[in-house]
Design an enzyme around this catalytic site. Sequence first.
Site, PDB file in Angstrom:
ATOM      1  N   TYR A  93      -9.923   0.927   4.108  1.00  0.00           N
ATOM      2  CA  TYR A  93      -9.244   2.181   3.773  1.00  0.00           C
ATOM      3  C   TYR A  93     -10.191   3.093   2.976  1.00  0.00           C
ATOM      4  O   TYR A  93     -11.347   2.751   2.760  1.00  0.00           O
ATOM      5  CB  TYR A  93      -7.909   1.884   3.081  1.00  0.00           C
ATOM      6  CG  TYR A  93      -6.975   1.149   4.038  1.00  0.00           C
ATOM      7  CD1 TYR A  93      -6.597   1.752   5.245  1.00  0.00           C
ATOM      8  CD2 TYR A  93      -6.538  -0.143   3.796  1.00  0.00           C
ATOM      9  CE1 TYR A  93      -5.787   1.088   6.163  1.00  0.00           C
ATOM     10  CE2 TYR A  93      -5.725  -0.820   4.718  1.00  0.00           C
ATOM     11  CZ  TYR A  93      -5.355  -0.195   5.895  1.00  0.00           C
ATOM     12  OH  TYR A  93      -4.566  -0.851   6.812  1.00  0.00           O
ATOM     13  N   ARG A 131       1.728 -14.094   3.337  1.00  0.00           N
ATOM     14  CA  ARG A 131       2.585 -14.634   4.395  1.00  0.00           C
ATOM     15  C   ARG A 131       3.422 -15.822   3.942  1.00  0.00           C
ATOM     16  O   ARG A 131       4.543 -16.004   4.425  1.00  0.00           O
ATOM     17  CB  ARG A 131       1.733 -14.982   5.613  1.00  0.00           C
ATOM     18  CG  ARG A 131       1.249 -13.738   6.340  1.00  0.00           C
ATOM     19  CD  ARG A 131       0.143 -14.032   7.314  1.00  0.00           C
ATOM     20  NE  ARG A 131      -1.082 -14.423   6.635  1.00  0.00           N
ATOM     21  CZ  ARG A 131      -2.212 -14.737   7.258  1.00  0.00           C
ATOM     22  NH1 ARG A 131      -2.265 -14.720   8.571  1.00  0.00           N
ATOM     23  NH2 ARG A 131      -3.293 -15.070   6.568  1.00  0.00           N
ATOM     24  N   ALA A 163       0.851  -1.188   0.000  1.00  0.00           N
ATOM     25  CA  ALA A 163       0.000   0.000   0.000  1.00  0.00           C
ATOM     26  C   ALA A 163       0.889   1.241   0.000  1.00  0.00           C
ATOM     27  O   ALA A 163       1.637   1.484   0.949  1.00  0.00           O
ATOM     28  CB  ALA A 163      -0.897  -0.006   1.229  1.00  0.00           C
ATOM     29  N   GLN A 170       0.567  -1.164  -5.291  1.00  0.00           N
ATOM     30  CA  GLN A 170      -0.776  -0.892  -4.785  1.00  0.00           C
ATOM     31  C   GLN A 170      -0.858   0.568  -4.362  1.00  0.00           C
ATOM     32  O   GLN A 170      -0.101   1.008  -3.495  1.00  0.00           O
ATOM     33  CB  GLN A 170      -1.087  -1.800  -3.589  1.00  0.00           C
ATOM     34  CG  GLN A 170      -2.530  -1.670  -3.126  1.00  0.00           C
ATOM     35  CD  GLN A 170      -2.828  -2.500  -1.893  1.00  0.00           C
ATOM     36  OE1 GLN A 170      -2.122  -2.417  -0.897  1.00  0.00           O
ATOM     37  NE2 GLN A 170      -3.884  -3.293  -1.950  1.00  0.00           N
TER      38      GLN A 170
HETATM   39  C1  LIG Z   1       2.982  -8.025   6.746  1.00  0.00           C
HETATM   40  C2  LIG Z   1       1.699  -7.838   5.991  1.00  0.00           C
HETATM   41  C3  LIG Z   1       1.412  -6.614   5.412  1.00  0.00           C
HETATM   42  C4  LIG Z   1       0.238  -6.431   4.647  1.00  0.00           C
HETATM   43  N1  LIG Z   1       0.030  -5.246   3.990  1.00  0.00           N
HETATM   44  C5  LIG Z   1      -0.975  -5.150   3.091  1.00  0.00           C
HETATM   45  C6  LIG Z   1      -1.050  -4.051   2.211  1.00  0.00           C
HETATM   46  O1  LIG Z   1      -0.178  -3.183   2.153  1.00  0.00           O
HETATM   47  N2  LIG Z   1      -2.124  -3.983   1.370  1.00  0.00           N
HETATM   48  C7  LIG Z   1      -3.082  -4.966   1.346  1.00  0.00           C
HETATM   49  O2  LIG Z   1      -4.031  -4.870   0.576  1.00  0.00           O
HETATM   50  N3  LIG Z   1      -2.997  -6.044   2.142  1.00  0.00           N
HETATM   51  C8  LIG Z   1      -1.955  -6.176   2.990  1.00  0.00           C
HETATM   52  N4  LIG Z   1      -1.807  -7.323   3.726  1.00  0.00           N
HETATM   53  C9  LIG Z   1      -2.759  -8.427   3.508  1.00  0.00           C
HETATM   54  C10 LIG Z   1      -2.193  -9.416   2.468  1.00  0.00           C
HETATM   55  O3  LIG Z   1      -2.013  -8.809   1.212  1.00  0.00           O
HETATM   56  C11 LIG Z   1      -3.102 -10.647   2.318  1.00  0.00           C
HETATM   57  O4  LIG Z   1      -4.325 -10.241   1.767  1.00  0.00           O
HETATM   58  C12 LIG Z   1      -3.357 -11.371   3.646  1.00  0.00           C
HETATM   59  O5  LIG Z   1      -2.161 -11.503   4.396  1.00  0.00           O
HETATM   60  C13 LIG Z   1      -3.957 -12.769   3.422  1.00  0.00           C
HETATM   61  O6  LIG Z   1      -3.103 -13.545   2.584  1.00  0.00           O
HETATM   62  P1  LIG Z   1      -2.074 -14.639   3.181  1.00  0.00           P
HETATM   63  O7  LIG Z   1      -2.885 -15.618   3.984  1.00  0.00           O
HETATM   64  O8  LIG Z   1      -1.452 -15.253   1.956  1.00  0.00           O
HETATM   65  O9  LIG Z   1      -1.086 -13.928   4.035  1.00  0.00           O
HETATM   66  C14 LIG Z   1      -0.677  -7.498   4.521  1.00  0.00           C
HETATM   67  C15 LIG Z   1      -0.392  -8.723   5.152  1.00  0.00           C
HETATM   68  C16 LIG Z   1       0.771  -8.905   5.851  1.00  0.00           C
HETATM   69  C17 LIG Z   1       1.068 -10.260   6.461  1.00  0.00           C
END
Ligand SMILES: Cc1cc2nc3c(=O)[nH]c(=O)nc-3n(C[C@H](O)[C@H](O)[C@H](O)COP(=O)(O)O)c2cc1C
Length: 358
Positions: free
Chosen positions: A183, A325, A59, A101
């Site tokens: 957001y 993750r 973001a 993003q």
């Molecule tokens: C460290 C971290 C930072 C994240 N920052 C953002 C972000 O900047 N923008 C966003 O849309 N989602 C953000 N997310 C959410 C992830 O993009 C993702 O949608 C969420 O972790 C679920 O996917 P996963 O199970 O593969 O981690 C973040 C997640 C993590 C773990």
Amino acid sequence: MSLLFTPLTIRELTAPNRLWVAPMCQYSVDAEDGVPTDWHHVHLAQFASGGAGLILAEATAVVPEGRISPQDVGLWNDEQRDAWRRIVDAVRARGGRLGVQLAHAGRKASTFKPWADERGTVPAGRGGWTPVAPSPIAYDGFATPTALDEEGIAAVIAAFAGAARRAVDAGFDAVELHAAHGYLLHQFLSPLSNERTDQWGGTLQNRARLVLDVIRTVRAEVGEAYPVFVRFSGTDAAPGGLEVSDIAQVATWAEEAGADLYDVSSAGLVAHQHITPGPGYQVPLAAAVKAAVSVPVGAVGIIVDGAQAEGILAAGEADVIFAAREFLRDPHFGLRAARELGEDPATVWPPQYIRAAR
Ligand SMILES: Cc1cc2nc3c(=O)[nH]c(=O)nc-3n(C[C@H](O)[C@H](O)[C@H](O)COP(=O)(O)O)c2cc1C
């Protein structure tokens, strides 16, 4: 060939596979000037040698007051653009593709980074500011935001277009507009955070006006060849909030406005949401949006191995898999998934690493 490692072309972008890195905030701009640092450089470049088909940078704020924390990156000025260009070049040198993003945090701006000792809104005088939002309704535990007026809304739209222009000029392969996770664009969409009575509030069409205007303005700025993605929360997971049928409707309008792909996540708007994370828990939301639109749709959320990702594509529930993750646990998740699905290593693994592929 697996579906996961089948290329996908969206306008002028061809991603070599469909396992993409989801955006992940790093809260790592210590100078608080929005300029990405060496941390971002290494963080993003590592995924390029790890088999990801496309990487989305975190973001990235379109205006200073749109940062989630004072340590967030931005694209509101040319110094930031030039710092991003070096990171784009590093990713490309490793054979990768990088999108960004674009975001405005609205009422969830000016917060302490997650590992700070304090929670909630960073006060003015300590690097914080008063957030803006559709209505003066605070997120639980955060400062009450100021409602944007017509001029403020016009400035937000222009700021998304300006940041998109800098993204193109920095060499990014795509932009994703952040309309999820509570957001600003999501705050306008949801009746739980938008109580306006003007053209920006009330009916779903009015609440969607901002995200649709942003998409149209960004599309006009970047031209017809450039990919523009949108991330939605497929549900607010709270009484009276948005449901997936609302988002499917907004997605059909957004497609007409020029969106090329939806990245379907969930929630983040209110603290009293009810979600139960588990393997693939957001995939049904992606599938519901996919059923309503003709552009590709991405699924995200606890997708952690090649077989699971392949199964989602094979079931027709999504066209792309985003993982966050799992790429932190293993930046070479893409190489591992290719091996698991029996892909020819020479087509996915960097030649420098090929001895580990067999
Ligand atoms: C460290 C971290 C930072 C994240 N920052 C953002 C972000 O900047 N923008 C966003 O849309 N989602 C953000 N997310 C959410 C992830 O993009 C993702 O949608 C969420 O972790 C679920 O996917 P996963 O199970 O593969 O981690 C973040 C997640 C993590 C773990």
